[in-house]
Each structure stands twice: as structure tokens, then as C-alpha cells.
Design a protein around this motif. Structure first.
Motif, PDB file in Angstrom:
ATOM      1  N   TYR A  39       0.816  -1.213   0.000  1.00  0.00           N
ATOM      2  CA  TYR A  39       0.000   0.000   0.000  1.00  0.00           C
ATOM      3  C   TYR A  39       0.854   1.270   0.000  1.00  0.00           C
ATOM      4  O   TYR A  39       0.374   2.352   0.325  1.00  0.00           O
ATOM      5  CB  TYR A  39      -0.943  -0.007   1.212  1.00  0.00           C
ATOM      6  N   SER A  40       2.112   1.153  -0.394  1.00  0.00           N
ATOM      7  CA  SER A  40       3.035   2.290  -0.345  1.00  0.00           C
ATOM      8  C   SER A  40       2.601   3.468  -1.219  1.00  0.00           C
ATOM      9  O   SER A  40       2.960   4.605  -0.943  1.00  0.00           O
ATOM     10  CB  SER A  40       4.455   1.856  -0.709  1.00  0.00           C
ATOM     11  N   ALA A  41       1.806   3.230  -2.255  1.00  0.00           N
ATOM     12  CA  ALA A  41       1.322   4.326  -3.107  1.00  0.00           C
ATOM     13  C   ALA A  41       0.485   5.328  -2.308  1.00  0.00           C
ATOM     14  O   ALA A  41       0.384   6.498  -2.685  1.00  0.00           O
ATOM     15  CB  ALA A  41       0.506   3.777  -4.270  1.00  0.00           C
ATOM     16  N   LEU A  42      -0.077   4.881  -1.183  1.00  0.00           N
ATOM     17  CA  LEU A  42      -0.918   5.759  -0.378  1.00  0.00           C
ATOM     18  C   LEU A  42      -0.121   6.665   0.556  1.00  0.00           C
ATOM     19  O   LEU A  42      -0.692   7.508   1.231  1.00  0.00           O
ATOM     20  CB  LEU A  42      -1.927   4.932   0.428  1.00  0.00           C
ATOM     21  N   LYS A  43       1.201   6.512   0.573  1.00  0.00           N
ATOM     22  CA  LYS A  43       2.043   7.385   1.394  1.00  0.00           C
ATOM     23  C   LYS A  43       2.130   8.784   0.798  1.00  0.00           C
ATOM     24  O   LYS A  43       2.411   9.736   1.499  1.00  0.00           O
ATOM     25  CB  LYS A  43       3.447   6.801   1.537  1.00  0.00           C
ATOM     26  N   SER A  44       1.884   8.885  -0.506  1.00  0.00           N
ATOM     27  CA  SER A  44       2.021  10.166  -1.202  1.00  0.00           C
ATOM     28  C   SER A  44       0.680  10.652  -1.735  1.00  0.00           C
ATOM     29  O   SER A  44      -0.152   9.851  -2.174  1.00  0.00           O
ATOM     30  CB  SER A  44       2.961  10.009  -2.405  1.00  0.00           C
ATOM     31  N   ASN A  45       0.502  11.971  -1.720  1.00  0.00           N
ATOM     32  CA  ASN A  45      -0.680  12.558  -2.343  1.00  0.00           C
ATOM     33  C   ASN A  45      -0.698  12.169  -3.813  1.00  0.00           C
ATOM     34  O   ASN A  45       0.329  12.180  -4.482  1.00  0.00           O
ATOM     35  CB  ASN A  45      -0.666  14.075  -2.211  1.00  0.00           C
ATOM     36  N   GLY A  46      -1.867  11.807  -4.305  1.00  0.00           N
ATOM     37  CA  GLY A  46      -2.013  11.407  -5.705  1.00  0.00           C
ATOM     38  C   GLY A  46      -1.910   9.911  -5.937  1.00  0.00           C
ATOM     39  O   GLY A  46      -2.196   9.435  -7.025  1.00  0.00           O
ATOM     40  N   GLY A  47      -1.524   9.161  -4.915  1.00  0.00           N
ATOM     41  CA  GLY A  47      -1.388   7.717  -5.069  1.00  0.00           C
ATOM     42  C   GLY A  47      -2.707   6.991  -4.863  1.00  0.00           C
ATOM     43  O   GLY A  47      -3.633   7.513  -4.234  1.00  0.00           O
ATOM     44  N   TYR A  48      -2.785   5.793  -5.411  1.00  0.00           N
ATOM     45  CA  TYR A  48      -3.978   4.979  -5.203  1.00  0.00           C
ATOM     46  C   TYR A  48      -3.645   3.504  -5.340  1.00  0.00           C
ATOM     47  O   TYR A  48      -2.637   3.133  -5.937  1.00  0.00           O
ATOM     48  CB  TYR A  48      -5.109   5.368  -6.152  1.00  0.00           C
ATOM     49  N   VAL A  49      -4.502   2.688  -4.741  1.00  0.00           N
ATOM     50  CA  VAL A  49      -4.386   1.229  -4.816  1.00  0.00           C
ATOM     51  C   VAL A  49      -5.785   0.650  -4.968  1.00  0.00           C
ATOM     52  O   VAL A  49      -6.783   1.304  -4.674  1.00  0.00           O
ATOM     53  CB  VAL A  49      -3.716   0.618  -3.554  1.00  0.00           C
ATOM     54  N   TYR A  50      -5.824  -0.585  -5.427  1.00  0.00           N
ATOM     55  CA  TYR A  50      -7.080  -1.331  -5.503  1.00  0.00           C
ATOM     56  C   TYR A  50      -7.090  -2.360  -4.385  1.00  0.00           C
ATOM     57  O   TYR A  50      -6.099  -3.041  -4.151  1.00  0.00           O
ATOM     58  CB  TYR A  50      -7.219  -2.044  -6.848  1.00  0.00           C
ATOM     59  N   TYR A  51      -8.196  -2.450  -3.696  1.00  0.00           N
ATOM     60  CA  TYR A  51      -8.431  -3.509  -2.719  1.00  0.00           C
ATOM     61  C   TYR A  51      -9.402  -4.465  -3.400  1.00  0.00           C
ATOM     62  O   TYR A  51     -10.624  -4.305  -3.316  1.00  0.00           O
ATOM     63  CB  TYR A  51      -8.999  -2.928  -1.423  1.00  0.00           C
ATOM     64  N   SER A  52      -8.844  -5.400  -4.143  1.00  0.00           N
ATOM     65  CA  SER A  52      -9.623  -6.215  -5.063  1.00  0.00           C
ATOM     66  C   SER A  52     -10.615  -7.164  -4.383  1.00  0.00           C
ATOM     67  O   SER A  52     -11.600  -7.558  -5.000  1.00  0.00           O
ATOM     68  CB  SER A  52      -8.707  -6.992  -6.000  1.00  0.00           C
ATOM     69  N   GLN A  53     -10.366  -7.508  -3.145  1.00  0.00           N
ATOM     70  CA  GLN A  53     -11.286  -8.423  -2.460  1.00  0.00           C
ATOM     71  C   GLN A  53     -12.714  -7.881  -2.464  1.00  0.00           C
ATOM     72  O   GLN A  53     -13.674  -8.633  -2.549  1.00  0.00           O
ATOM     73  CB  GLN A  53     -10.816  -8.666  -1.027  1.00  0.00           C
ATOM     74  N   TYR A  54     -12.849  -6.542  -2.382  1.00  0.00           N
ATOM     75  CA  TYR A  54     -14.172  -5.924  -2.349  1.00  0.00           C
ATOM     76  C   TYR A  54     -14.416  -4.956  -3.508  1.00  0.00           C
ATOM     77  O   TYR A  54     -15.378  -4.210  -3.490  1.00  0.00           O
ATOM     78  CB  TYR A  54     -14.369  -5.162  -1.038  1.00  0.00           C
ATOM     79  N   SER A  55     -13.540  -4.925  -4.506  1.00  0.00           N
ATOM     80  CA  SER A  55     -13.662  -3.994  -5.638  1.00  0.00           C
ATOM     81  C   SER A  55     -13.726  -2.543  -5.159  1.00  0.00           C
ATOM     82  O   SER A  55     -14.662  -1.803  -5.465  1.00  0.00           O
ATOM     83  CB  SER A  55     -14.891  -4.314  -6.493  1.00  0.00           C
ATOM     84  N   ILE A  56     -12.707  -2.148  -4.423  1.00  0.00           N
ATOM     85  CA  ILE A  56     -12.627  -0.795  -3.891  1.00  0.00           C
ATOM     86  C   ILE A  56     -11.323  -0.156  -4.347  1.00  0.00           C
ATOM     87  O   ILE A  56     -10.273  -0.794  -4.337  1.00  0.00           O
ATOM     88  CB  ILE A  56     -12.720  -0.804  -2.348  1.00  0.00           C
ATOM     89  N   ILE A  57     -11.409   1.104  -4.755  1.00  0.00           N
ATOM     90  CA  ILE A  57     -10.224   1.898  -5.043  1.00  0.00           C
ATOM     91  C   ILE A  57     -10.029   2.833  -3.860  1.00  0.00           C
ATOM     92  O   ILE A  57     -10.976   3.474  -3.392  1.00  0.00           O
ATOM     93  CB  ILE A  57     -10.349   2.662  -6.381  1.00  0.00           C
ATOM     94  N   ILE A  58      -8.802   2.846  -3.346  1.00  0.00           N
ATOM     95  CA  ILE A  58      -8.454   3.719  -2.223  1.00  0.00           C
ATOM     96  C   ILE A  58      -7.422   4.705  -2.749  1.00  0.00           C
ATOM     97  O   ILE A  58      -6.396   4.296  -3.300  1.00  0.00           O
ATOM     98  CB  ILE A  58      -7.877   2.923  -1.036  1.00  0.00           C
ATOM     99  N   ALA A  59      -7.704   5.996  -2.595  1.00  0.00           N
ATOM    100  CA  ALA A  59      -6.831   7.024  -3.146  1.00  0.00           C
ATOM    101  C   ALA A  59      -6.504   8.065  -2.088  1.00  0.00           C
ATOM    102  O   ALA A  59      -7.217   8.216  -1.096  1.00  0.00           O
ATOM    103  CB  ALA A  59      -7.510   7.695  -4.337  1.00  0.00           C
ATOM    104  N   ARG A  60      -5.402   8.773  -2.342  1.00  0.00           N
ATOM    105  CA  ARG A  60      -5.024   9.917  -1.505  1.00  0.00           C
ATOM    106  C   ARG A  60      -5.012  11.123  -2.424  1.00  0.00           C
ATOM    107  O   ARG A  60      -4.200  11.201  -3.347  1.00  0.00           O
ATOM    108  CB  ARG A  60      -3.657   9.684  -0.877  1.00  0.00           C
ATOM    109  N   ASP A  61      -5.951  12.037  -2.203  1.00  0.00           N
ATOM    110  CA  ASP A  61      -6.095  13.157  -3.124  1.00  0.00           C
ATOM    111  C   ASP A  61      -4.948  14.159  -2.979  1.00  0.00           C
ATOM    112  O   ASP A  61      -4.047  13.976  -2.154  1.00  0.00           O
ATOM    113  CB  ASP A  61      -7.465  13.820  -2.996  1.00  0.00           C
ATOM    114  N   SER A  62      -4.979  15.213  -3.778  1.00  0.00           N
ATOM    115  CA  SER A  62      -3.880  16.188  -3.797  1.00  0.00           C
ATOM    116  C   SER A  62      -3.761  16.970  -2.494  1.00  0.00           C
ATOM    117  O   SER A  62      -2.736  17.598  -2.236  1.00  0.00           O
ATOM    118  CB  SER A  62      -4.051  17.150  -4.981  1.00  0.00           C
ATOM    119  N   SER A  63      -4.790  16.907  -1.634  1.00  0.00           N
ATOM    120  CA  SER A  63      -4.740  17.557  -0.324  1.00  0.00           C
ATOM    121  C   SER A  63      -4.354  16.597   0.794  1.00  0.00           C
ATOM    122  O   SER A  63      -4.279  16.996   1.953  1.00  0.00           O
ATOM    123  CB  SER A  63      -6.102  18.180   0.001  1.00  0.00           C
TER     124      SER A  63
END
Length: 128
Positions: A39-63
Motif C-alpha cells: 500500500y506504499s502508493a498511499l504514502k504520497s498525495n495522488g497515489g492509489y491502490v485497488y483492494y480487489s477483495q471488495y472492488s474498492i479503489i483507495i486514493a489519496r487526493d492532492s490535499s
């Protein structure tokens, strides 16, 4: 012959209507550790990952806010993406969703489910 063309076009358009609604979205309650490499993409603004078990996209916006949405486009069932700022485009037909899951641009006419997020240390809880 023209009737066959119209029938064929209707079948193609119908295949694009495999819509998903927020009622199809699962109820979830899980926690991820954003300090792990998965989940390292979520450490930075603009990053996102998929949690495929439940079809969820988790993102960190520019703020720096965390957003979790059901990642299945309500128009044709394609997987939505994140633009790195605040919008979630669908690559299949051009629909765009906002951080609340609402439709910004069609052809989708209904939004996608938004989940709650809470960050405690490096533990991100996604629920709703």
C-alpha cells in the motif's frame, strides 16, 4: 437489411448498459497498513491502490485526504481509476466520478458508493 442493422446496434448498446449501482457495492469494514509495500502508493498525495477483495479503489487526493470508492463504474461495469488529484475517470466510456462518488461526466447517470476512511497512525480503516 436495415432492420438487422438496427437490431445489431441495439444489441451493442444494450451490452454497454451492464450497469452497477451502489446497491451492488458491498458493506465493508477492514483496515490496511499504509506503511507496507503493498500500500506504499498511499504514502504520497495522488497515489492509489485497488483492494480487489471488495472492488474498492483507495486514493489519496492532492490535499492528502483518503478516499475509498466502489471501483465498478455504474455505466458499464469497468474499473474506475484515479487522476491523482480529485477525480475518478472510467477508461471505457469516459464517465468521471468525484471524491463523493457522484457523476461529474457521463455516460454514467448514477454514482458509485463512497466508503468512510479513518487514519490512525499508519492504519487506514475503510468502512461503510
Amino acid at each position: 437489411m436495415a432492420a438487422c442493422g438496427v437490431a445489431g446496434a441495439a444489441a451493442i448498446l444494450e451490452s454497454c448498459k451492464k450497469s452497477s449501482t451502489t446497491s451492488n457495492a458491498p458493506t465493508v469494514d477492514f483496515t490496511i497498513d499504509i506503511s507496507t509495500s503493498q500500500y506504499s502508493a498511499l504514502k504520497s498525495n495522488g497515489g492509489y491502490v485497488y483492494y480487489s477483495q471488495y472492488s474498492i479503489i483507495i486514493a489519496r487526493d492532492s490535499s492528502g485526504n483518503f478516499i475509498a470508492l466502489y471501483d465498478v463504474c455504474s455505466h458499464a461495469g469497468c474499473t474506475i481509476q484515479f487522476d491523482g488529484r480529485s477525480q475518478f475517470p472510467c477508461p471505457c466510456h469516459g464517465s468521471i466520478f468525484n471524491e463523493s462518488g457522484g457523476v461529474v461526466n457521463g455516460p454514467a447517470t448514477s454514482g458509485v458508493k463512497k466508503y468512510n476512511t479513518t487514519l490512525t497512525g499508519t492504519s487506514l480503516r475503510v468502512y461503510g
